[in-house]
Design a protein around this motif. Sequence first.
Motif, PDB file in Angstrom:
ATOM      1  N   GLY A 104      -7.518   5.235  -1.175  1.00 52.53           N
ATOM      2  CA  GLY A 104      -8.963   5.104  -1.003  1.00 52.53           C
ATOM      3  C   GLY A 104      -9.691   5.004  -2.331  1.00 52.53           C
ATOM      4  O   GLY A 104      -9.908   6.025  -3.004  1.00 52.53           O
ATOM      5  N   THR A 142     -12.176   1.818  -2.799  1.00 47.34           N
ATOM      6  CA  THR A 142     -13.389   1.039  -2.495  1.00 47.34           C
ATOM      7  C   THR A 142     -14.337   1.852  -1.620  1.00 47.34           C
ATOM      8  O   THR A 142     -13.913   2.545  -0.695  1.00 47.34           O
ATOM      9  CB  THR A 142     -13.000  -0.253  -1.758  1.00 47.34           C
ATOM     10  OG1 THR A 142     -12.029  -0.940  -2.535  1.00 47.34           O
ATOM     11  CG2 THR A 142     -14.197  -1.145  -1.521  1.00 47.34           C
ATOM     12  N   VAL A 195       0.845  -1.197   0.000  1.00 44.09           N
ATOM     13  CA  VAL A 195       0.000   0.000   0.000  1.00 44.09           C
ATOM     14  C   VAL A 195       0.878   1.245   0.000  1.00 44.09           C
ATOM     15  O   VAL A 195       0.656   2.185  -0.780  1.00 44.09           O
ATOM     16  CB  VAL A 195      -0.975  -0.013   1.204  1.00 44.09           C
ATOM     17  CG1 VAL A 195      -1.636   1.343   1.384  1.00 44.09           C
ATOM     18  CG2 VAL A 195      -2.028  -1.093   1.004  1.00 44.09           C
ATOM     19  N   SER A 204      -8.356 -12.700   2.594  1.00 42.53           N
ATOM     20  CA  SER A 204      -8.426 -11.273   2.205  1.00 42.53           C
ATOM     21  C   SER A 204      -7.702 -11.046   0.882  1.00 42.53           C
ATOM     22  O   SER A 204      -8.161 -10.282   0.027  1.00 42.53           O
ATOM     23  CB  SER A 204      -7.754 -10.378   3.252  1.00 42.53           C
ATOM     24  OG  SER A 204      -8.538 -10.263   4.389  1.00 42.53           O
TER      25      SER A 204
HETATM   26  P1  FAD Z   1     -18.229  -6.984  -3.960  1.00 44.94           P
HETATM   27  O1  FAD Z   1     -17.713  -6.218  -5.133  1.00 44.94           O
HETATM   28  O2  FAD Z   1     -19.554  -6.606  -3.395  1.00 44.94           O
HETATM   29  O3  FAD Z   1     -18.234  -8.527  -4.348  1.00 44.94           O
HETATM   30  C1  FAD Z   1     -18.904  -9.527  -3.561  1.00 44.94           C
HETATM   31  C2  FAD Z   1     -18.824 -10.851  -4.334  1.00 44.94           C
HETATM   32  O4  FAD Z   1     -19.502 -10.687  -5.592  1.00 44.94           O
HETATM   33  C3  FAD Z   1     -17.393 -11.262  -4.664  1.00 44.94           C
HETATM   34  O5  FAD Z   1     -17.263 -12.659  -4.627  1.00 44.94           O
HETATM   35  C4  FAD Z   1     -17.234 -10.769  -6.094  1.00 44.94           C
HETATM   36  O6  FAD Z   1     -16.232 -11.461  -6.820  1.00 44.94           O
HETATM   37  C5  FAD Z   1     -18.625 -11.044  -6.634  1.00 44.94           C
HETATM   38  N1  FAD Z   1     -18.876 -10.248  -7.833  1.00 44.94           N
HETATM   39  C6  FAD Z   1     -18.955  -8.896  -7.949  1.00 44.94           C
HETATM   40  N2  FAD Z   1     -19.169  -8.543  -9.222  1.00 44.94           N
HETATM   41  C7  FAD Z   1     -19.203  -9.696  -9.937  1.00 44.94           C
HETATM   42  C8  FAD Z   1     -19.374 -10.002 -11.306  1.00 44.94           C
HETATM   43  N3  FAD Z   1     -19.533  -9.054 -12.250  1.00 44.94           N
HETATM   44  N4  FAD Z   1     -19.385 -11.313 -11.672  1.00 44.94           N
HETATM   45  C9  FAD Z   1     -19.196 -12.301 -10.758  1.00 44.94           C
HETATM   46  N5  FAD Z   1     -19.022 -12.075  -9.457  1.00 44.94           N
HETATM   47  C10 FAD Z   1     -19.023 -10.781  -9.049  1.00 44.94           C
HETATM   48  N6  FAD Z   1      -9.772  -1.124  -1.081  1.00 44.94           N
HETATM   49  C11 FAD Z   1      -9.109   0.060  -1.274  1.00 44.94           C
HETATM   50  O7  FAD Z   1      -9.548   0.923  -2.047  1.00 44.94           O
HETATM   51  N7  FAD Z   1      -7.949   0.334  -0.587  1.00 44.94           N
HETATM   52  C12 FAD Z   1      -7.409  -0.551   0.297  1.00 44.94           C
HETATM   53  O8  FAD Z   1      -6.365  -0.275   0.896  1.00 44.94           O
HETATM   54  C13 FAD Z   1      -8.093  -1.807   0.525  1.00 44.94           C
HETATM   55  N8  FAD Z   1      -7.639  -2.687   1.475  1.00 44.94           N
HETATM   56  C14 FAD Z   1      -8.382  -3.801   1.775  1.00 44.94           C
HETATM   57  C15 FAD Z   1      -8.025  -4.613   2.860  1.00 44.94           C
HETATM   58  C16 FAD Z   1      -8.812  -5.703   3.212  1.00 44.94           C
HETATM   59  C17 FAD Z   1      -8.438  -6.547   4.390  1.00 44.94           C
HETATM   60  C18 FAD Z   1      -9.960  -6.026   2.461  1.00 44.94           C
HETATM   61  C19 FAD Z   1     -10.816  -7.211   2.818  1.00 44.94           C
HETATM   62  C20 FAD Z   1     -10.332  -5.234   1.402  1.00 44.94           C
HETATM   63  C21 FAD Z   1      -9.561  -4.107   1.048  1.00 44.94           C
HETATM   64  N9  FAD Z   1      -9.961  -3.237   0.020  1.00 44.94           N
HETATM   65  C22 FAD Z   1      -9.288  -2.053  -0.200  1.00 44.94           C
HETATM   66  C23 FAD Z   1     -11.225  -3.465  -0.686  1.00 44.94           C
HETATM   67  C24 FAD Z   1     -11.187  -4.596  -1.704  1.00 44.94           C
HETATM   68  O9  FAD Z   1     -10.450  -4.223  -2.826  1.00 44.94           O
HETATM   69  C25 FAD Z   1     -12.647  -4.975  -2.026  1.00 44.94           C
HETATM   70  O10 FAD Z   1     -13.129  -5.677  -0.887  1.00 44.94           O
HETATM   71  C26 FAD Z   1     -12.791  -5.815  -3.267  1.00 44.94           C
HETATM   72  O11 FAD Z   1     -12.529  -5.051  -4.411  1.00 44.94           O
HETATM   73  C27 FAD Z   1     -14.192  -6.437  -3.391  1.00 44.94           C
HETATM   74  O12 FAD Z   1     -15.173  -5.476  -3.194  1.00 44.94           O
HETATM   75  P2  FAD Z   1     -16.389  -5.768  -2.170  1.00 44.94           P
HETATM   76  O13 FAD Z   1     -15.793  -6.208  -0.880  1.00 44.94           O
HETATM   77  O14 FAD Z   1     -17.257  -4.566  -2.165  1.00 44.94           O
HETATM   78  O15 FAD Z   1     -17.140  -7.005  -2.776  1.00 44.94           O
END
Ligand code: FAD
Length: 385
Positions: free
Chosen positions: A130, A132, A95, A359
């Motif tokens: 930032g 997500t 990061v 994660s």
């Molecule tokens: P969602 O997008 O809601 O997805 C939920 C499920 O649906 C997943 O299985 C996904 O694959 C599935 N899905 C979604 N769309 C589709 C599709 N079109 N087809 C099939 N399946 C689909 N983000 C940052 O910006 N900065 C950070 O520093 C950062 N650090 C992180 C640290 C941790 C510990 C964690 C857990 C996350 C972090 N993230 C960060 C966020 C991370 O990148 C997101 O959690 C990730 O992109 C998934 O988004 P979501 O959790 O909203 O899941």
Amino acid sequence: MDDLLRIDDTLSEEQRLIRDTVRDFVADRVLPHIGDWFEEAVFPARELAPALGSLGVLGMHLEGYGCAGLDAVSYGVACRELEAGDSGLRSFVSVQGSLAMFPIWKYGSAEQKDEWLPRMAAGDAIGCFGLTEPDHGSDPAGMRTHAKLDPSGDWILNGAKMWITNGSIADVAVVWAQTEDGVRGFVVPTDTPGFTAPEIHKKMSLRASVTSSLYFDDVRLPASAVLPGVRGLKGPLSCLSEARFGILWGVVGAARACLESAVDYSTSRIQFGRPIGGFQLTQEKLAWSYVGLGQSQLTALHLGRLKDAGTLTPRQVSFGKLANVRAALDIARQARSILGGNGITLEYPVIRHMNNLESVLTYEGTQEIHTLVLGEALTGIPAYR
Ligand code: FAD
């Protein structure tokens, strides 16, 4: 554990020196404490950041501003050794270097670079990234965080981000927001009024890593806070491609640590009058894990060499992230079963790595999203929506 394929023999002397230096750092400064940090859900960032800065791993693949300016394979090897310690440690370094320093280095103004990069390379200032949001994870195009120019020429930032690594310990946040001109990046000092970053608790994964929400409530920023060099989602996506490269190397280290632990355990644990490593079922688990580890390492090294040649594509990075994280998680799960009841305690590294890798499977593009990237590469048909 023997490096059967002698992959590290193909590294340069300098790359092997980096490997050994980072490995010693992890053995000395991290491994004696990591089980406690994980259990207590702490990451001692203020102590570790300057030490990591002195080690030269913060922004180590960037040129100038106190950064080491090393090649991609060296950066990968360092990520591998850091993540053999813990994915939280590698996440901190990824990061800092790839998600916070890289956009400032690549797209920032001279003032932004001078102000932040030397302090970040030294570990005196901590950064976060930032992108997500609570309602926009895999599909960041729909982000609601927005910045508006007010009549004075200042930007006014409003919105919320979620799951942000280093959020509540950061000195500076690189925040992506909608503007009249599309998505722009902003360099936000975290002591700006209206910025808050509460930590997210009750995580069962990456516990030795700080994860936070970010809230922007009429955060007033000078015109100079915007990253001048990029517009649109290609800004954050290019940073993610950099960081995913570190992941596809890092997880090789986590997998190696799990397999080493399983091999050690299997040769000393006696059941039915013999070491459990003498049972064919155990050897099958170990052998396939060895194969998975070697294949992941070869993939990482090949992609590293493509990156050094300047030809690495985002699709190739998706291939590596998908393949190597899945392989690492599989190796961790097999190792956990070999350790039996001991496989669920923090006395051994395996379940910590296994939980962390959940994660890693999700962040920086979930396994499903990288699967769709490869599906599109093969068929020419995008299947995201
Ligand atoms: P969602 O997008 O809601 O997805 C939920 C499920 O649906 C997943 O299985 C996904 O694959 C599935 N899905 C979604 N769309 C589709 C599709 N079109 N087809 C099939 N399946 C689909 N983000 C940052 O910006 N900065 C950070 O520093 C950062 N650090 C992180 C640290 C941790 C510990 C964690 C857990 C996350 C972090 N993230 C960060 C966020 C991370 O990148 C997101 O959690 C990730 O992109 C998934 O988004 P979501 O959790 O909203 O899941």
